[in-house]
Structures are given as C-alpha cells and as structure tokens.
Design a protein around this motif. Structure first.
Motif, PDB file in Angstrom:
ATOM      1  N   GLN A   1      56.856  37.218  45.598  1.00 56.89           N
ATOM      2  CA  GLN A   1      55.909  36.108  45.471  1.00 56.89           C
ATOM      3  C   GLN A   1      54.754  36.489  44.551  1.00 56.89           C
TER       4      GLN A   1
ATOM      5  N   GLN B   1      55.883  36.555  41.010  1.00 59.37           N
ATOM      6  CA  GLN B   1      56.100  35.195  40.526  1.00 59.37           C
ATOM      7  C   GLN B   1      54.779  34.570  40.090  1.00 59.37           C
TER       8      GLN B   1
ATOM      9  N   PRO C   1      55.667  30.312  45.543  1.00 62.03           N
ATOM     10  CA  PRO C   1      54.941  31.231  46.418  1.00 62.03           C
ATOM     11  C   PRO C   1      53.773  30.552  47.133  1.00 62.03           C
ATOM     12  N   SER C   2      53.410  31.121  48.260  1.00 59.90           N
ATOM     13  CA  SER C   2      52.181  30.738  48.947  1.00 59.90           C
ATOM     14  C   SER C   2      51.408  32.025  49.205  1.00 59.90           C
TER      15      SER C   2
ATOM     16  N   PHE D   1      49.784  38.138  49.738  1.00 61.17           N
ATOM     17  CA  PHE D   1      51.119  37.566  49.597  1.00 61.17           C
ATOM     18  C   PHE D   1      52.043  38.085  50.681  1.00 61.17           C
TER      19      PHE D   1
END
Length: 162
Positions: free
Chosen positions: A135, A138, A107-108, A130
């Motif tokens: 994400q 996670q 994820p970013s 997010f």
C-alpha cells in the motif's frame, strides 16, 4: 518552504511530513476545521478539492473529490476517529468510487495530525500509517510525496488571510 521534512519509514510502514508555519496553533487548526479553507489546500494545486460532506467529530465522515487538469475526478474519504482542537486529529483516509463506496483496490491509511506551538509559530506533523508495504509503495508510485508537499505548501498563503 513550509515543509521541513518528508520521511518514509519502510520498516514501520509510516510516512511523516513535518511543516512549520509562522502562525499560532489556533490559526493553523482553522485550515483543518473549516472545509471551505481545507478545500483551498487539500490536494496539489492542479487538483482542486471539493468537500461534499464534512463532519469533524469522532465517528464522523468527510467525503471529497479532486478534479484533475483534464476534468477527471478522484474521490476520497476520511473516517474521523479523534478530534482534539486545536492540537490535532486522527482519521482513516482512503479512496472511493464516484458513488462514495470505498475502493478496496486502492490503499488506505491512518493519519495522525499534531499541531504544536513553537517559538514563532506552529509545527505540524502528519504521520500516515499503512497496513502493508505494498500500500505504501502504491501511494509513492501515485506521487504522494510531491502531492502532499505541494498541497501543504499552499497553507502559508491561506494563513495570511486569517
């Protein structure tokens, strides 16, 4: 305890950490602006961080790795979008492979840090946004709440050195 709250908003895909410090805004800012100081708190105590690149300017990049208890390395990056000393900054944070290329399987998030003077010190708000619930989930499965809370908890001791 430095951290006052850690709120997750699944509807808006954000998590927000709020902390308060008995130090002025400019001193708290120094813990973000100086990569050697940042290394001493960015990451849980058992995962010390090393910044190998740090350009705290809009469009600049920061690259780092955390070393786990078994010597394992976890690489990450920041892509800086906004810097407003000493009030805050914004950046995209994500994971990379050892060669520095983004790890798209991880994820970013977009992170906004705000430092605000309050009576007796500084209030810091870190809001992570997010792209998807997957994400966000996670990151929680990876222990982001405990990791970030313990990381920020290290800032008080560093502020006494300034």
């Amino acid at each position: 305890m430095t951290v006052k709250s850690f709120d997750k908003d699944l509807e808006n895909l954000t998590l927000t950490l709020t902390a308060e410090f008995p130090a002025p805004v400019d001193k708290v800012w120094q813990l973000w602006a100086d990569p050697r100081r940042l290394e001493r708190w960015w990451g849980p105590p058992s995962y010390p961080t090393t910044f190998v690149e740090y350009d705290l300017t809009p469009g600049g990049d920061a690259r780092y790795f955390m070393t786990g208890p078994e010597g394992d390395k976890h690489h990450g990056y920041w892509r800086i979008s906004t810097v407003e000393p000493p009030a805050g900054l914004e950046f995209t944070e994500g994971f990379t492979h050892a060669d520095g290329t983004p790890d798209d399987a991880m994820p970013s998030m977009n992170v906004r840090v705000r430092l605000v003077a309050r009576e007796g010190g500084t209030r810091m708000e870190m809001r992570s946004q997010f792209d998807s619930r997957a994400q966000m989930e996670q990151m929680f499965a990876m222990g982001v709440e405990e990791g970030l809370t313990t990381a920020v908890g290290q800032m008080d001791a560093l502020l006494t050195e300034l």
